[in-house]
Each structure stands twice: as structure tokens, then as C-alpha cells.
Design an enzyme around this catalytic site. Structure first.
Site, PDB file in Angstrom:
ATOM      1  N   HIS A  10      21.804  62.966  16.131  1.00 53.93           N
ATOM      2  CA  HIS A  10      21.238  64.178  15.526  1.00 53.93           C
ATOM      3  C   HIS A  10      22.163  64.638  14.391  1.00 53.93           C
ATOM      4  CE1 HIS A  10      19.455  68.138  15.172  1.00 53.93           C
ATOM      5  NE2 HIS A  10      18.649  67.929  16.174  1.00 53.93           N
TER       6      HIS A  10
ATOM      7  N   GLY B  42      21.648  61.532  19.984  1.00 52.73           N
ATOM      8  CA  GLY B  42      20.189  61.450  19.948  1.00 52.73           C
ATOM      9  C   GLY B  42      19.694  60.087  19.504  1.00 52.73           C
TER      10      GLY B  42
ATOM     11  N   TYR C 214      20.939  69.161  26.838  1.00 55.00           N
ATOM     12  CA  TYR C 214      19.851  68.225  26.538  1.00 55.00           C
ATOM     13  C   TYR C 214      18.555  68.731  27.172  1.00 55.00           C
ATOM     14  CZ  TYR C 214      19.034  63.871  24.097  1.00 55.00           C
ATOM     15  OH  TYR C 214      18.646  62.948  23.154  1.00 55.00           O
TER      16      TYR C 214
HETATM   17  O1  YXS Z   1      32.629  64.482   5.744  1.00 51.32           O
HETATM   18  P1  YXS Z   1      31.442  63.804   5.103  1.00 51.32           P
HETATM   19  O2  YXS Z   1      30.583  64.715   4.269  1.00 51.32           O
HETATM   20  O3  YXS Z   1      31.820  62.507   4.425  1.00 51.32           O
HETATM   21  O4  YXS Z   1      30.450  63.350   6.337  1.00 51.32           O
HETATM   22  C1  YXS Z   1      30.969  62.527   7.350  1.00 51.32           C
HETATM   23  C2  YXS Z   1      30.443  63.057   8.666  1.00 51.32           C
HETATM   24  O5  YXS Z   1      30.450  64.484   8.736  1.00 51.32           O
HETATM   25  C3  YXS Z   1      29.038  62.557   8.633  1.00 51.32           C
HETATM   26  N1  YXS Z   1      28.479  62.485   9.981  1.00 51.32           N
HETATM   27  C4  YXS Z   1      27.511  63.284  10.440  1.00 51.32           C
HETATM   28  N2  YXS Z   1      26.843  64.299   9.844  1.00 51.32           N
HETATM   29  C5  YXS Z   1      25.915  64.948  10.613  1.00 51.32           C
HETATM   30  N3  YXS Z   1      25.642  64.623  11.898  1.00 51.32           N
HETATM   31  C6  YXS Z   1      26.280  63.606  12.508  1.00 51.32           C
HETATM   32  N4  YXS Z   1      25.951  63.292  13.760  1.00 51.32           N
HETATM   33  C7  YXS Z   1      27.282  62.890  11.777  1.00 51.32           C
HETATM   34  N5  YXS Z   1      28.137  61.867  12.058  1.00 51.32           N
HETATM   35  C8  YXS Z   1      28.842  61.632  10.948  1.00 51.32           C
HETATM   36  O6  YXS Z   1      29.110  61.262   8.085  1.00 51.32           O
HETATM   37  C9  YXS Z   1      30.260  61.187   7.211  1.00 51.32           C
HETATM   38  C10 YXS Z   1      31.121  60.030   7.650  1.00 51.32           C
HETATM   39  O7  YXS Z   1      31.563  60.367   8.951  1.00 51.32           O
HETATM   40  P2  YXS Z   1      32.997  59.841   9.482  1.00 51.32           P
HETATM   41  O8  YXS Z   1      34.007  60.010   8.387  1.00 51.32           O
HETATM   42  O9  YXS Z   1      33.248  60.494  10.780  1.00 51.32           O
HETATM   43  O10 YXS Z   1      32.702  58.279   9.663  1.00 51.32           O
HETATM   44  P3  YXS Z   1      33.489  57.261  10.603  1.00 51.32           P
HETATM   45  O11 YXS Z   1      32.977  55.913  10.214  1.00 51.32           O
HETATM   46  O12 YXS Z   1      34.934  57.547  10.540  1.00 51.32           O
HETATM   47  O13 YXS Z   1      33.022  57.614  12.083  1.00 51.32           O
HETATM   48  C11 YXS Z   1      31.682  57.345  12.444  1.00 51.32           C
HETATM   49  C12 YXS Z   1      31.377  58.092  13.752  1.00 51.32           C
HETATM   50  C13 YXS Z   1      29.891  57.923  14.078  1.00 51.32           C
HETATM   51  C14 YXS Z   1      32.259  57.537  14.903  1.00 51.32           C
HETATM   52  C15 YXS Z   1      31.722  59.592  13.521  1.00 51.32           C
HETATM   53  O14 YXS Z   1      31.080  60.017  12.334  1.00 51.32           O
HETATM   54  C16 YXS Z   1      31.234  60.444  14.658  1.00 51.32           C
HETATM   55  O15 YXS Z   1      31.843  60.491  15.754  1.00 51.32           O
HETATM   56  N6  YXS Z   1      30.065  61.119  14.411  1.00 51.32           N
HETATM   57  C17 YXS Z   1      29.486  61.985  15.449  1.00 51.32           C
HETATM   58  C18 YXS Z   1      28.829  61.148  16.555  1.00 51.32           C
HETATM   59  C19 YXS Z   1      28.180  62.104  17.543  1.00 51.32           C
HETATM   60  O16 YXS Z   1      28.869  62.765  18.341  1.00 51.32           O
HETATM   61  N7  YXS Z   1      26.869  62.230  17.439  1.00 51.32           N
HETATM   62  C20 YXS Z   1      26.076  63.134  18.293  1.00 51.32           C
HETATM   63  C21 YXS Z   1      25.448  64.219  17.371  1.00 51.32           C
HETATM   64  S1  YXS Z   1      24.684  65.480  18.332  1.00 51.32           S
HETATM   65  C22 YXS Z   1      23.335  64.682  19.026  1.00 51.32           C
HETATM   66  O17 YXS Z   1      22.987  63.579  18.662  1.00 51.32           O
HETATM   67  C23 YXS Z   1      22.577  65.403  20.083  1.00 51.32           C
HETATM   68  C24 YXS Z   1      22.349  66.835  19.794  1.00 51.32           C
HETATM   69  S2  YXS Z   1      23.391  65.184  21.633  1.00 51.32           S
HETATM   70  O18 YXS Z   1      24.835  65.316  21.326  1.00 51.32           O
HETATM   71  O19 YXS Z   1      22.939  66.214  22.505  1.00 51.32           O
HETATM   72  O20 YXS Z   1      23.063  63.894  22.024  1.00 51.32           O
END
Ligand code: YXS
Length: 263
Positions: free
Chosen positions: A68, A112, A142
Site C-alpha cells: 500500500h 498489501g 487489517y
Molecule cells: O524517499 P523516496 O521519495 O525516494 O521514496 C522511497 C520510499 O519512501 C518509497 N516507498 C514507498 N512509498 C509509499 N509506500 C510504500 N509502501 C513505499 N515503499 C517504499 O520508495 C522510495 C524508495 O524506497 P527505499 O529507499 O526504502 O528503497 P529500498 O530499495 O531501500 O527498500 C525497499 C523496501 C521495499 C525494503 C523499503 O522501501 C520498504 O521497507 N518499504 C515499505 C515496505 C512496507 O512496509 N510496506 C507495507 C506498506 S503498508 C501496507 O501495505 C498495508 C497497509 S499493511 O501494512 O497493513 O499490509
């Protein structure tokens, strides 16, 4: 007016429709814009009588989807996963699409996006692909149909491990549990997935489409009393009204580890 680059690439060949998530800058986060483009592509596939769809990211990608779009989650006080939420809409569109959808997975799948993959009809992944269910990482409550997607795909102990630990689980382990259909090397996964899709396109589309809808209805056939539903919604409200919920979002935006206090 800034030009918004397309977040996906879609194409149709031999009755197989392919949607490639293509927003690497935000790790293919499931934003309202990206989800809208996926929904439009699925509608075009339906108009063009696509008999099998493949949902993938760019070949060799490190992050299939970061889940998400956290920047689109509401601040506290509002249900973050309500009916009109883009993620909820995407799940429904995949489940209601009248042909099978194969999730072709390389890289890591988060939050998500995990549910999105589980809502597809078949999953083919590379051995190093990982799946991390993350509500507990962000103190997100969730929603009921979302948890049912996990429960329909995995034994409850595995669903609980995924949801309670929020840790990435490798595709090879999920394949052993029948959650991932096939694990293929990065060099083979494309040919294998399209081979599977072509096999499906050779069969009777009406029969497949009706069986997919029957299985959707059967998988969702759970009785729940109005009182239980109200109790669940009340419990979820406690979470999204909590300071932990706001802490989860603030910590992500500040790129720091959240500190949860249980209220
Ligand atoms: O700082 P900039 O502008 O370059 O943006 C960064 C991150 O902020 C962005 N980004 C995201 N933006 C919005 N929503 C996200 N979920 C998201 N994930 C990343 O992408 C740019 C690059 O991210 P960065 O520097 O962290 O990349 P990386 O290659 O070092 O690491 C990749 C990840 C995926 C390991 C890392 O970005 C990460 O941990 N992202 C969050 C993963 C996560 O927790 N997703 C769950 C989102 S909440 C959701 O899905 C539901 C509501 S729930 O949680 O209930 O399931």
C-alpha cells in the site's frame, strides 16, 4: 501540469494479457494512480476476451511491490482499509476478473502487495522471492476480507506467523506449503509462466470463468453474526485511533524504526 508517467505497462498477445508494474521510483507502491491503471488494464483485457492474465514487475526487479502507498494511508481516526481504498479495490478486481490471473513474482513483496499476490489465482515465483505481511509493522488494523484472503491461501498457523512476525518469508518455503504454485529460476520463470497461461487459454473460457467465480463465492462463504462484525469493527477502530497507528505512519515517513507503546 506535470506529466504523470504511466505506472504500469500492459499488453495482450495470444489471448494472454500482461500487466507489468513499472513505478520503480516508489518500489511499485500500490498507489491510487497505479491501482487505477491496473483496473483500467483489466477492463481492457475483459473487452478483448483475454483468457489468462499475468501480473508481474519488470524482469530482475529487487522489489516486486512495496505494498500500500503509505503516503496515502489516512492519519488516525479513519479506517485505513475501507471499501473504497485502492488496495481493497485492487483485490476485488483481481478476484472478479473473469479469467485466471497468474502472479509472476521476482523480488520482495510487502504488505498489501502480499495480499494482492495471494488474491491472484496462481503464483509462480523465483526461489529468492520473499513475502512480508506488514500490518503489525505499521500498527495497521487489517480488514476482515483481507485477513480472509490470507486464511484462504495459507494454514492459520502460517497466516499468523506471516502477520505476527511481519518478516519476509521465502517463496521456496511457501511452495512447500502449497501457497506458491511453482518456484522457477529467474531464467525460466517467464517461459514457465507464459506456458502455464497458454495451457489455460487452450481450455474452455466459460467453464474456467464460472469455476473461478464459484470458487470465489465458496471461499468467501463464512457466516458472521452482525454482533461479531460490529465487535471486529470496534476493535479495528481502537487500532486506527491509537497513537501507535500514527506512530507507524510517522516513523515510515521519517525513515526511522517505530516505537509502539500499545495504545
Ligand atoms: O524517499 P523516496 O521519495 O525516494 O521514496 C522511497 C520510499 O519512501 C518509497 N516507498 C514507498 N512509498 C509509499 N509506500 C510504500 N509502501 C513505499 N515503499 C517504499 O520508495 C522510495 C524508495 O524506497 P527505499 O529507499 O526504502 O528503497 P529500498 O530499495 O531501500 O527498500 C525497499 C523496501 C521495499 C525494503 C523499503 O522501501 C520498504 O521497507 N518499504 C515499505 C515496505 C512496507 O512496509 N510496506 C507495507 C506498506 S503498508 C501496507 O501495505 C498495508 C497497509 S499493511 O501494512 O497493513 O499490509
Amino acid at each position: 501540469m506535470p506529466i504523470i508517467e504511466p505506472r504500469i505497462i500492459s499488453r495482450i498477445a495470444d489471448a494472454v494479457g500482461t500487466i507489468t508494474l513499472n513505478h520503480e521510483a516508489k518500489r511499485n507502491a500500490l498507489s491510487e494512480t497505479l491501482v487505477g491503471e491496473v483496473v483500467d488494464a483489466l477492463a481492457e483485457f475483459q473487452r478483448r476476451d483475454v483468457r489468462c492474465a499475468i501480473l508481474r514487475a519488470a524482469p530482475g526487479v529487487k522489489v516486486w511491490s512495496a505494498g500500500h502507498d503509505v503516503s496515502e494511508l489516512p492519519e488516525g481516526g479513519k479506517d485505513p482499509l475501507g471499501w473504497r481504498d485502492p488496495l481493497r479495490q485492487l483485490i476485488r478486481e483481481l478476484e472478479n476478473f473473469p479469467a485466471p490471473v497468474i502472479a509472476l513474482i521476482e523480488g520482495s513483496v510487502w504488505g498489501g502487495a502480499c495480499e494482492t499476490v495471494l488474491a491472484c489465482d496462481l503464483i509462480v515465483a523465483t526461489p529468492d522471492a520473499t513475502f512480508a505481511a506488514t500490518p503489525a509493522r505499521h500498527s495497521v488494523p487489517y480488514n476482515v476480507s483481507g485477513l480472509l484472503t490470507f486464511l484462504n491461501a495459507a494454514h492459520i498457523h502460517i497466516a499468523k506467523e506471516m502477520l505476527f512476525t511481519a518478516q519476509p518469508i521465502p517463496a521456496s518455503r511457501l511452495e512447500r506449503m502449497g501457497i506458491v504454485n511453482h518456484v522457477c529460476s529467474a531464467g525460466e520463470i517467464e517461459a514457465f509462466s507464459y506456458g502455464l497461461a497458454r495451457t489455460i487459454t487452450q481450455n474452455a473460457p466459460l467453464s474456467i470463468s464460472v469455476m473461478k467465480e464459484q470458487l470465489r463465492i465458496l471461499a468467501g462463504a463464512h457466516t458472521m453474526s452482525p454482533q461479531d462484525f460490529e465487535r471486529i469493527q470496534g476493535l479495528r477502530r481502537v487500532v486506527y485511533n491509537s497513537s501507535d497507528y500514527n506512530e507507524g505512519i510517522s516513523a515510515f515517513k521519517a525513515k526511522r524504526k517505530p516505537v509502539f507503546r500499545g495504545h
